[in-house]
Design a protein around this motif. Structure first.
Motif, mmCIF file in Angstrom:
data_model
loop_
_atom_site.group_PDB
_atom_site.id
_atom_site.type_symbol
_atom_site.label_atom_id
_atom_site.label_comp_id
_atom_site.label_asym_id
_atom_site.label_seq_id
_atom_site.Cartn_x
_atom_site.Cartn_y
_atom_site.Cartn_z
ATOM 1 N N SER B 29 0.735 -1.096 0.255
ATOM 2 C CA SER B 29 0.068 0.039 -0.354
ATOM 3 C C SER B 29 0.883 0.913 0.443
ATOM 4 O O SER B 29 0.407 2.016 -0.938
ATOM 5 N N ALA B 33 1.959 4.410 -2.932
ATOM 6 C CA ALA B 33 0.947 5.405 -2.599
ATOM 7 C C ALA B 33 2.359 6.896 -2.758
ATOM 8 O O ALA B 33 1.833 7.547 -3.290
ATOM 9 N N GLY B 123 -2.733 3.272 10.180
ATOM 10 C CA GLY B 123 -2.305 3.566 9.382
ATOM 11 C C GLY B 123 -1.297 4.573 8.782
ATOM 12 O O GLY B 123 -1.429 5.377 9.890
ATOM 13 N N TYR B 124 -2.243 5.217 7.369
ATOM 14 C CA TYR B 124 -0.201 6.574 7.683
ATOM 15 C C TYR B 124 -1.744 7.194 5.866
ATOM 16 O O TYR B 124 -2.399 6.541 5.916
ATOM 17 N N ARG B 125 -1.023 8.183 5.336
ATOM 18 C CA ARG B 125 -1.402 9.066 4.425
ATOM 19 C C ARG B 125 -0.290 9.507 3.673
ATOM 20 O O ARG B 125 0.524 10.122 4.670
ATOM 21 N N ARG B 126 -0.738 10.340 2.283
ATOM 22 C CA ARG B 126 0.419 11.073 1.668
ATOM 23 C C ARG B 126 0.218 12.128 1.702
ATOM 24 O O ARG B 126 -1.029 12.685 1.527
ATOM 25 N N GLU B 127 0.975 13.191 2.049
ATOM 26 C CA GLU B 127 0.759 15.037 2.228
ATOM 27 C C GLU B 127 2.053 15.429 1.122
ATOM 28 O O GLU B 127 3.065 15.943 1.829
ATOM 29 N N ALA B 131 4.953 11.545 4.555
ATOM 30 C CA ALA B 131 4.579 10.385 5.133
ATOM 31 C C ALA B 131 3.935 10.598 6.814
ATOM 32 O O ALA B 131 4.518 10.547 7.379
ATOM 33 N N ASP B 145 -1.732 11.822 14.539
ATOM 34 C CA ASP B 145 -0.888 12.447 13.084
ATOM 35 C C ASP B 145 0.761 11.912 13.775
ATOM 36 O O ASP B 145 1.530 13.399 14.443
ATOM 37 N N GLU B 147 4.737 12.409 12.543
ATOM 38 C CA GLU B 147 5.473 12.357 11.118
ATOM 39 C C GLU B 147 7.198 12.124 11.403
ATOM 40 O O GLU B 147 7.344 12.557 12.351
#
Ligand SMILES: Cc1cc2nc3c(=O)[nH]c(=O)nc-3n(C[C@H](O)[C@H](O)[C@H](O)COP(=O)(O)OP(=O)(O)OC[C@H]3O[C@@H](n4cnc5c(N)ncnc54)[C@H](O)[C@@H]3O)c2cc1C
Ligand SMILES: Nc1ncnc2c1ncn2[C@@H]1O[C@H](COP(=O)(O)O)[C@@H](O)[C@H]1O
Lengths: 259, 330
Positions: B29, B33, B123-127, B131, B145, B147
């Protein structure tokens, strides 16, 4: 045997948590604090090892002024000395920086054994002791439920997943992370509380620890803290105790069909 | 060159269990990303077949780190075996499942690179190119959150169930498998592990129970257990507990439910004064109907409950006992 015990002060379990103005941690005003639960067990284990084998128990915490309370409590329970790693440069550290600072204190004290809890209730990093072991180049073992001490080695019982355990031989000096339930922690006695007043409680700054500022610079940053979004499909039952009891029985009978 | 992601797959008793595949799914995943390639690593004395199995996933390479000294898992052995691989591969992320084994050695491995583990992520998200990993704090009452700062590698582990085993992408063409003889010296491994064992036989088998009434710290004192016992009685239920109740000796250890206790899946699970920490949830979330009684409306247990009652258990439970009795005579 000289034993070094790491204690962290964390918000009391029942405390109502509110976010700080930056929404990157909780607001500390109006919060009550207590010693992190597994650390209470770690301290008890240290005290018992000392009672059995002789030696000294040194407790240490890294934290703001309020954290001295945790040290005083530990001294009242029977620890011999306390170290308070307190310095503006040592506030709000991440796991690696905390471990660096605590490891530096261990290096100065040269104990035979260092104990930490397995996880802090607040940040939940669950790794400070293991990081310290690598920084010190000491062996370690985690989630410990029993310690049998020999001259130069320990036999420790490590908890594994699914109800399994394992005995491990660990040479000293070593670090262990202690699981809750390993023993039955004592309460401080009045005598102990009085005796604690005359026990040494030493403050240590970054400089006292012999660390450059770079050693405790952040490796990770929390940008935001928030309440998890509710995803559950829970059906809340409301009303008086009698009303909710009645509607629950009704649902268990007719919807869930478990009664 | 594309970024690399190193997935460390766990050998559980000679098998790739769920945790290993969930780590692969997490790595895939993140790789999608960030446009990166996944390399898996599995360490042990005989892991060639496991490496072959991993090669069936959509990855770019499967590494088998072998040495007779890796026969029994040790934190020092695994750290010494994996560190040179990370130095050579220079991955951007090193991904684990958050198992007891990961908790035991991954921080040590990270510290060798002057880092800590960003552990237990949900979870994680890309900004942009950053990451952001989401971690539970305060026992899951809040999320953070988080980083990573500074140079790679970033060491990250994911909580069980965050990525699903069945979401692993397979490839028709197996990825190349590379065997690496880990150069370890026996002096590097100072701890000596013994056999795995279970405690003497358990006297209660909660896994077979039809209905369970489980108590947590909200019960306050051992005397109050009577109340829970009464409820269990009218429901024909077994009594279970969260860990702190057993730690305090209020109930025997074999009544403990959760990651270090029993895993149960009754038709009805009634949680009294249990906050619902992840280690408790994994032991009971398979229950068909879950009733949670807790005075804190934000307690994580309500996330998985079927019916929730926000209130004082000392008021609700006596009323419930009475209503059940009434219903029975009707
Ligand atoms: C490696 C590891 C393994 C673990 N294994 C397990 C395991 O197998 N099983 C397990 O359970 N835990 C396990 N834990 C511990 C787990 O993380 C939690 O600490 C534990 O589950 C919390 O127990 P609790 O919900 O009873 O207590 P708490 O978290 O203190 O919750 C008490 C709850 O009671 C509520 N309450 C208080 N008073 C009342 C009242 N009058 N009426 C109604 N509600 C009330 C509160 O709102 C609160 O939500 C493990 C932890 C670790 C790190
Ligand atoms: N600031 C601190 N002061 C003293 N001990 C700490 C501190 N932070 C962590 N520890 C110890 O490390 C254990 C694990 O904490 P953590 O890695 O933060 O989950 C705790 O149970 C403590 O024993």
């Amino acid at each position: 045997m000289k034993i070094f015990v790491c204690l962290k002060q964390v918000p009391a379990r029942d405390a109502a948590l509110r976010l700080n103005a930056e929404a990157n941690w909780v607001r500390e005003t109006d919060l009550s604090f207590e010693i992190n639960e597994p650390d209470v067990y770690a301290l008890e284990e240290g005290l018992r090892l000392k009672e059995k084998h002789g030696g000294e128990v040194v407790v240490a915490t890294l934290g703001p002024e309020r954290a001295t309370q945790a040290l005083k409590e530990a001294l009242a329970k029977g620890a011999d000395r306390a170290l308070h790693l307190s310095d503006p440069a040592l506030q709000n550290l991440d796991a690696y920086a905390t471990a660096r600072a605590l490891a530096a204190a261990v290096q100065q004290e040269k104990p035979d054994l260092a104990l930490t809890g397995l996880q802090a209730d607040d940040d939940g990093f669950g790794q400070t002791g293991v990081l310290m072991a690598e920084i010190l180049d000491w062996p370690h073992s985690t989630i410990i439920m029993e310690i049998q001490a020999g001259e130069k080695t320990l036999k420790v019982k490590r908890e594994l997943e699914g109800g399994y355990f394992q005995w491990i031989e660990v040479p000293l000096p070593a670090i262990l992370t202690i699981q809750s339930g390993i023993n039955k922690p004592r309460y401080a006695t009045l005598k102990g509380i009085l005796a604690a007043k005359n026990k040494p409680l030493q403050k240590l700054s970054l400089k006292d620890l012999g660390l450059p500022a770079e050693a405790v610079s952040p490796r990770q940053r929390i940008s935001k803290v928030y309440v998890p979004q509710k995803s559950g499909r829970v059906e809340f039952l409301e009303g008086t105790a009698r009303e909710v009891a009645r509607s629950l029985v009704e649902k268990l009978r007719n919807e869930a069909r478990v009664m | 060159m594309a970024d690399r992601i190193l997935v460390v797959a766990e050998d559980q008793e000679g098998r790739l269990a769920r945790a290993a595949w969930e780590a692969v799914a997490a790595g895939q995943s993140i790789a999608r990303a960030f446009g990166a390639a996944v390399v898996t690593a599995v360490a042990g004395a005989n892991v060639a077949s496991l490496a072959n199995e991993l090669a069936g996933a959509e990855i770019s390479e499967s590494l088998a780190l072998t040495s007779p000294l890796l026969e029994d898992y040790t934190a020092e052995g695994f750290t010494a075996a994996l560190a040179p691989v990370i130095e050579r591969q220079r991955p951007r992320f090193v991904v684990f499942s958050h198992t007891y084994q990961t908790r035991d050695f991954a921080p040590r491995l990270a510290a060798r690179f002057s880092k800590a583990l960003i552990g237990d992520c949900l979870g994680y998200r890309r900004e942009g190119d950053r990451a952001i990993f989401v971690r539970p704090v305060f026992q899951g009452k809040l999320l953070a959150d988080t980083e990573p700062l500074g140079d790679p590698p970033c060491f990250v582990s994911f909580q069980a169930g965050t990525f699903r085993e069945d979401s692993v992408r397979r490839s028709a063409q197996p990825a190349p498998v590379t065997a690496i003889a880990a150069s370890l010296s026996s002096e590097a491994i100072r701890t000596h592990p013994g056999e795995r064992f279970r405690e003497a036989k358990q006297t209660v088998d909660l896994t077979q129970a039809d209905i369970i009434v489980a108590v947590g710290r909200g019960i306050k004192s051992p005397e109050n257990l009577e109340l829970a016992k009464k409820l269990a009685e009218v429901l024909n239920a077994e009594l279970g507990a969260s860990r702190p109740i057993c730690d305090s000796g209020w109930l025997p250890m074999d009544r403990q439910i959760g990651s270090s206790g029993q895993t149960v899946a009754p038709r009805l699970y009634v949680a009294l004064g249990i906050s619902g920490a992840i280690q408790h949830q994994v032991g009971m979330k398979g229950s068909r109907t879950i009733v949670a009684i807790n005075k804190d409306n934000e307690a994580p247990i309500f996330e998985i409950a079927t019916y929730g009652i926000v209130g004082d258990l000392f008021e609700v439970v006596p009323a419930l006992i009475e209503e059940i009795k009434k219903a029975k005579t009707r």
